[in-house]
Design a protein around this motif. Structure first.
Motif, PDB file in Angstrom:
ATOM      1  N   THR A 121     -37.667  -2.531  17.454  1.00  0.00           N
ATOM      2  CA  THR A 121     -38.627  -3.120  16.957  1.00  0.00           C
ATOM      3  C   THR A 121     -39.841  -2.184  16.252  1.00  0.00           C
ATOM      4  O   THR A 121     -40.059  -1.129  17.153  1.00  0.00           O
ATOM      5  N   LEU A 122     -39.998  -2.124  15.353  1.00  0.00           N
ATOM      6  CA  LEU A 122     -40.960  -1.359  14.229  1.00  0.00           C
ATOM      7  C   LEU A 122     -42.130  -2.237  14.198  1.00  0.00           C
ATOM      8  O   LEU A 122     -42.098  -3.110  13.203  1.00  0.00           O
ATOM      9  N   LYS A 169     -37.340   4.436   4.348  1.00  0.00           N
ATOM     10  CA  LYS A 169     -37.217   3.048   4.183  1.00  0.00           C
ATOM     11  C   LYS A 169     -35.711   2.586   4.608  1.00  0.00           C
ATOM     12  O   LYS A 169     -35.565   1.494   5.303  1.00  0.00           O
ATOM     13  N   PRO A 220     -43.396  -1.001  10.276  1.00  0.00           N
ATOM     14  CA  PRO A 220     -42.264   0.238   9.899  1.00  0.00           C
ATOM     15  C   PRO A 220     -42.511   1.011   8.764  1.00  0.00           C
ATOM     16  O   PRO A 220     -42.194   2.214   8.892  1.00  0.00           O
ATOM     17  N   GLU A 221     -43.406   0.767   7.748  1.00  0.00           N
ATOM     18  CA  GLU A 221     -44.029   1.745   6.795  1.00  0.00           C
ATOM     19  C   GLU A 221     -44.721   3.089   7.398  1.00  0.00           C
ATOM     20  O   GLU A 221     -44.833   4.032   6.559  1.00  0.00           O
ATOM     21  N   ARG A 253     -35.484   3.005   8.471  1.00  0.00           N
ATOM     22  CA  ARG A 253     -36.320   2.057   9.261  1.00  0.00           C
ATOM     23  C   ARG A 253     -35.401   0.642   9.239  1.00  0.00           C
ATOM     24  O   ARG A 253     -35.483   0.106  10.349  1.00  0.00           O
ATOM     25  N   GLN A 254     -35.005   0.480   8.150  1.00  0.00           N
ATOM     26  CA  GLN A 254     -34.169  -0.810   7.890  1.00  0.00           C
ATOM     27  C   GLN A 254     -32.992  -0.816   9.115  1.00  0.00           C
ATOM     28  O   GLN A 254     -32.638  -1.655   9.748  1.00  0.00           O
ATOM     29  N   MET A 292     -34.285  -1.189  12.459  1.00  0.00           N
ATOM     30  CA  MET A 292     -34.664  -2.431  12.951  1.00  0.00           C
ATOM     31  C   MET A 292     -33.268  -3.551  13.168  1.00  0.00           C
ATOM     32  O   MET A 292     -33.227  -4.283  13.951  1.00  0.00           O
TER      33      MET A 292
END
Length: 449
Positions: A256-257, A244, A260-261, A247-248, A251
């Motif tokens: 661009t995701l 998590k 994301p999860e 991913r943050q 971005m």
């Protein structure tokens, strides 16, 4: 702070029996990197100039692993294992070298960040002799409480020993601490084992230091940063937290995701800005993606690189050594291994490219295979610029197709094809009128018997 020397003592000797694994607990991975290696990275980011790994269970395996993620670290065996203070003293030779700061960390806390460690070091620089890192869990039940008075830490009290009032304290011991190198051995040697287990507890140095008139303070880390890993469920929780965060970070850096999860990163994944990652993409170790790349859904990428404008997937698999140049295309159900796909080349679908070069602007048809392995050795296929390989072709390496060469569909090519030449490598078709009907009749008759 940069002028202060720092030793990080990382305790990694436990068996980790609750992991139910032959692998030492701290070598279980998060994002493809062992738990203890995450701790090492945090220590180095906080300015640790030297590392001491205290090992025990699986010592040989630990040394072998440490040679990869911490080649300069000293290793010290704790045997027998008689508590946390005893573990730190296993690295006595390192502690005694006269560092300004000693960071004591645990190999099973992979989410600790450099900021929390840096704050603890800053308090040492300001005059504290011991700095305990605390945290505030959602429920403090089961944790040792940090007892403070007038801004000083006076004790770490185990829950069973707390008064009713002390149990209400939400500030708990995370286990990690920073100790002044000038006082470290003096405090550690004063720790006794007059307790039910007969062990030497690092937490005792809080009261020992206070009794000597030394300053002892606490600093606070976020709850997630202090999480320790004891079993597979907690390992999965820590993986989820790490992913998590990553991913943050991606971005916020311009990637661009779409979902994301569903995207999973390795510890060393590099993605450039304006890259778009569709759902269900997995990055293994060693991936470097430039800006402006599009990665379609359900692709798996490991040990690969892609330049600006490359297009990957969906359902692509890039294995180690895959190297995509600008605007190269690797499409659905294509596997690439140890191969260079040059600028603008297209490998659109249902194809295996291994140990090869695909020249700029070349087009590789569906179902093409580079036959690179004879059961003993690997061989190279070189496909020139602007070449065209028709669908369902087998290219038997070692092989070279010149610039502009054309391979007809369904060919098995075993010899080099010169520049701009057309190559057929298939049997001539033969058509027998009426024989299809006769064949079906025979088959039907045989099936009735």
């Amino acid at each position: 702070m940069t002028s202060r020397t720092c030793l990080s003592v990382i305790l990694a000797a436990g068996e980790g029996t609750r992991m139910k694994s032959a692998l030492p607990k701290v070598l279980h991975p998060i994002a493809g990197l062992p738990l203890v290696a995450h701790v090492v990275k945090a220590a180095e980011a906080a300015g640790a100039t030297d590392l001491a790994l205290v090992i025990g269970h699986g010592a040989d395996e630990m040394r072998k692993a440490a040679a990869k993620f911490a080649p300069g670290a000293g290793t010290f065996v704790q045997e027998p294992r008689l508590g946390t203070a005893h573990a730190v003293l296993a690295a006595r030779d390192a502690v005694a070298k006269g560092y300004d700061d000693i960071l004591v960390m645990f190999g099973d806390t992979p989410l600790i960040d450099a900021a929390a460690l840096g704050e603890a070091r800053a308090k040492l620089a300001a005059g504290a002799a011991v700095v305990v890192i605390g945290f505030r869990p959602p429920s403090p039940a089961g944790y040792g409480r940090l007892i403070e008075k007038a801004g000083k830490l006076v004790a770490i009290r185990e829950e069973k020993d707390c008064t009713d009032e002390e149990r209400k304290i939400g500030f708990c011991n995370a286990g990690m601490m920073a100790v002044s190198g000038r006082h470290a051995l003096e405090l550690l040697d004063a720790v006794g084992n007059a307790n039910a287990k007969g062990e030497y507890y690092l937490t005792d140095i809080v009261e020992i230091a206070g009794a000597k008139g030394l300053d002892v303070v606490a600093t606070e880390a976020g709850f997630e940063n202090a999480l320790g890993i004891n079993n597979r469920a907690e390992l999965a929780e820590a993986e989820a937290i790490w992913q998590k965060r990553r991913r943050q970070q991606a971005m916020l850096s311009g990637v661009t995701l779409i979902a994301p999860e569903t995207v999973y990163f390795s510890h060393d994944t590099e993605l450039g800005p304006d890259t778009v990652v569709e759902p269900n993409v997995v990055f293994g170790p060693g991936v470097k993606i430039a800006g402006g790349v599009k990665i379609h859904a359900f692709s798996h990428i490991e040990g690969a690189t892609a330049a600006t404008g490359a297009d990957i997937g969906p359902f692509a698999r890039l294995r180690p050594g895959a190297d995509l140049a600008a605007k190269a295309k690797v499409g659905n159900f294509v596997e690439v291994k140890n191969a260079r796909i040059e600028a603008g080349a297209k490998v659109n679908h249902l194809t295996y490219i291994g140990d090869a070069r695909i020249g700029a602007g070349a087009n590789i048809g569906a179902g093409t295979i580079t036959c690179n392995y004879d059961g003993y050795s690997k061989f190279f296929t070189d496909i020139g610029e602007g070449a065209f390989v028709g669908s369902n072709s087998s290219l038997v390496a070692p092989l070279k197709l010149g610039n502009g060469a054309y391979v007809a569909s369904g060919s098995v090519i075993t010899e080099d094809v010169p520049e701009d030449a057309l190559a057929f490598g298939r049997a001539r078709q033969k058509t027998l009128p009426g024989k299809g009907k006769e064949l079906r009749a025979r088959q039907a008759s045989a099936a009735k018997k």
